[in-house]
Design a protein around this motif. Structure first.
Motif, mmCIF file in Angstrom:
data_model
loop_
_atom_site.group_PDB
_atom_site.id
_atom_site.type_symbol
_atom_site.label_atom_id
_atom_site.label_comp_id
_atom_site.label_asym_id
_atom_site.label_seq_id
_atom_site.Cartn_x
_atom_site.Cartn_y
_atom_site.Cartn_z
ATOM 1 N N VAL A 105 -46.281 39.863 18.221
ATOM 2 C CA VAL A 105 -45.325 40.560 19.077
ATOM 3 C C VAL A 105 -46.124 41.451 20.018
ATOM 4 C CG1 VAL A 105 -43.405 42.184 19.106
ATOM 5 C CG2 VAL A 105 -43.607 40.538 17.238
ATOM 6 N N VAL A 106 -45.775 41.433 21.312
ATOM 7 C CA VAL A 106 -46.471 42.254 22.305
ATOM 8 C C VAL A 106 -45.496 43.305 22.827
ATOM 9 C CG1 VAL A 106 -47.806 42.242 24.441
ATOM 10 C CG2 VAL A 106 -47.834 40.221 22.961
ATOM 11 N N THR A 107 -45.844 44.570 22.684
ATOM 12 C CA THR A 107 -44.977 45.657 23.146
ATOM 13 C C THR A 107 -45.097 45.828 24.659
ATOM 14 O OG1 THR A 107 -46.664 47.372 22.886
ATOM 15 C CG2 THR A 107 -45.299 46.874 20.950
ATOM 16 N N ASP A 108 -44.262 46.695 25.217
ATOM 17 C CA ASP A 108 -44.308 46.986 26.661
ATOM 18 C C ASP A 108 -45.662 47.516 27.101
ATOM 19 O OD1 ASP A 108 -41.669 46.213 26.950
ATOM 20 O OD2 ASP A 108 -40.880 48.246 26.859
ATOM 21 N N SER A 109 -46.333 48.234 26.207
ATOM 22 C CA SER A 109 -47.640 48.804 26.553
ATOM 23 C C SER A 109 -48.794 47.840 26.285
ATOM 24 C CB SER A 109 -47.862 50.109 25.782
ATOM 25 O OG SER A 109 -47.855 49.860 24.396
ATOM 26 N N GLY A 110 -48.490 46.626 25.786
ATOM 27 C CA GLY A 110 -49.517 45.622 25.558
ATOM 28 C C GLY A 110 -50.084 45.603 24.147
ATOM 29 N N ASP A 111 -49.590 46.493 23.286
ATOM 30 C CA ASP A 111 -50.063 46.491 21.901
ATOM 31 C C ASP A 111 -49.550 45.247 21.183
ATOM 32 O OD1 ASP A 111 -51.411 48.933 22.111
ATOM 33 O OD2 ASP A 111 -49.572 50.048 21.709
ATOM 34 N N MET A 112 -50.439 44.611 20.412
ATOM 35 C CA MET A 112 -50.088 43.384 19.704
ATOM 36 C C MET A 112 -49.971 43.659 18.211
ATOM 37 S SD MET A 112 -52.245 40.443 21.622
ATOM 38 C CE MET A 112 -51.434 39.234 20.641
ATOM 39 N N HIS A 113 -48.973 43.000 17.596
ATOM 40 C CA HIS A 113 -48.728 43.141 16.174
ATOM 41 C C HIS A 113 -48.505 41.757 15.574
ATOM 42 C CE1 HIS A 113 -48.136 47.490 16.567
ATOM 43 N NE2 HIS A 113 -47.566 47.174 17.712
ATOM 44 N N LEU A 114 -49.098 41.524 14.421
ATOM 45 C CA LEU A 114 -48.952 40.270 13.697
ATOM 46 C C LEU A 114 -47.735 40.360 12.783
ATOM 47 C CD1 LEU A 114 -49.975 37.566 12.419
ATOM 48 C CD2 LEU A 114 -51.322 38.989 10.870
ATOM 49 N N HIS A 115 -46.954 39.276 12.729
ATOM 50 C CA HIS A 115 -45.848 39.208 11.771
ATOM 51 C C HIS A 115 -45.923 37.879 11.035
ATOM 52 C CE1 HIS A 115 -42.060 39.709 9.810
ATOM 53 N NE2 HIS A 115 -41.613 38.576 10.315
ATOM 54 N N ASP A 116 -46.091 37.965 9.722
ATOM 55 C CA ASP A 116 -46.084 36.804 8.836
ATOM 56 C C ASP A 116 -45.329 37.225 7.590
ATOM 57 O OD1 ASP A 116 -46.514 34.732 7.065
ATOM 58 O OD2 ASP A 116 -48.661 34.584 7.445
ATOM 59 N N ALA A 117 -44.040 36.918 7.539
ATOM 60 C CA ALA A 117 -43.170 37.402 6.467
ATOM 61 C C ALA A 117 -43.671 37.006 5.078
ATOM 62 C CB ALA A 117 -41.748 36.894 6.681
ATOM 63 N N MET A 118 -44.361 35.879 4.962
ATOM 64 C CA MET A 118 -44.861 35.461 3.645
ATOM 65 C C MET A 118 -45.977 36.388 3.153
ATOM 66 S SD MET A 118 -44.783 31.308 3.936
ATOM 67 C CE MET A 118 -45.324 31.048 2.258
ATOM 68 N N LYS A 119 -46.733 36.970 4.091
ATOM 69 C CA LYS A 119 -47.858 37.823 3.701
ATOM 70 C C LYS A 119 -47.537 39.312 3.802
ATOM 71 C CE LYS A 119 -51.514 34.597 4.904
ATOM 72 N NZ LYS A 119 -52.692 34.359 5.738
ATOM 73 N N THR A 120 -46.785 39.706 4.821
ATOM 74 C CA THR A 120 -46.589 41.130 5.090
ATOM 75 C C THR A 120 -45.144 41.585 4.926
ATOM 76 O OG1 THR A 120 -46.277 40.751 7.460
ATOM 77 C CG2 THR A 120 -48.527 41.163 6.700
ATOM 78 N N GLY A 121 -44.269 40.689 4.531
ATOM 79 C CA GLY A 121 -42.862 41.056 4.390
ATOM 80 C C GLY A 121 -42.262 41.407 5.737
ATOM 81 N N LYS A 122 -41.640 42.558 5.828
ATOM 82 C CA LYS A 122 -40.998 42.995 7.073
ATOM 83 C C LYS A 122 -41.934 43.806 7.961
ATOM 84 C CE LYS A 122 -36.419 43.179 5.014
ATOM 85 N NZ LYS A 122 -35.264 44.035 4.695
ATOM 86 N N LYS A 123 -43.160 44.038 7.500
ATOM 87 C CA LYS A 123 -44.088 44.900 8.238
ATOM 88 C C LYS A 123 -44.822 44.146 9.335
ATOM 89 C CE LYS A 123 -44.876 47.955 4.382
ATOM 90 N NZ LYS A 123 -45.860 48.589 3.507
ATOM 91 N N LEU A 124 -45.053 44.834 10.453
ATOM 92 C CA LEU A 124 -45.893 44.326 11.529
ATOM 93 C C LEU A 124 -47.282 44.926 11.360
ATOM 94 C CD1 LEU A 124 -43.483 44.706 14.567
ATOM 95 C CD2 LEU A 124 -44.085 42.603 13.385
ATOM 96 N N VAL A 125 -48.303 44.110 11.537
ATOM 97 C CA VAL A 125 -49.684 44.557 11.368
ATOM 98 C C VAL A 125 -50.315 44.730 12.754
ATOM 99 C CG1 VAL A 125 -51.933 43.974 10.409
ATOM 100 C CG2 VAL A 125 -49.849 43.302 9.187
ATOM 101 N N PRO A 126 -50.739 45.949 13.121
ATOM 102 C CA PRO A 126 -51.358 46.179 14.430
ATOM 103 C C PRO A 126 -52.647 45.368 14.591
ATOM 104 C CG PRO A 126 -50.897 48.261 13.317
ATOM 105 C CD PRO A 126 -50.654 47.169 12.324
ATOM 106 N N GLU A 127 -52.824 44.808 15.802
ATOM 107 C CA GLU A 127 -54.032 44.017 16.077
ATOM 108 C C GLU A 127 -54.804 44.504 17.301
ATOM 109 O OE1 GLU A 127 -53.808 39.627 14.570
ATOM 110 O OE2 GLU A 127 -52.504 39.898 16.299
#
Length: 67
Positions: free
Chosen positions: A18-40
């Motif tokens: 997921v890419v935010t308006d400011s360009g920050d990227m977050h990984l989402h993999d529900a099998m590994k992280t559940g509902k959490k987004l992991v900053p990249e």
């Protein structure tokens, strides 16, 4: 248009970045992280070759938002 998501597919499972308006990227993999987004980090600082894959999954869809 603004890039707001990258969807990856492999081994019968989808993951995304997921890419935010400011360009920050977050990984989402529900099998590994559940509902959490992991900053990249920020899209500007990313190696674009790296964006083509996420682990063993290949980039399948780019999602854009009309501004």
């Amino acid at each position: 248009y603004r890039l707001c998501g990258l969807i990856y597919f492999g081994k019968f499972h989808f993951t995304c970045r997921v890419v935010t308006d400011s360009g920050d990227m977050h990984l989402h993999d529900a099998m590994k992280t559940g509902k959490k987004l992991v900053p990249e980090g920020n899209l500007i600082n990313m190696d674009f070759k790296m964006l083509g894959k996420l682990g063993k999954r290949k980039l399948s869809v780019l999602v854009y938002q009309k501004m």
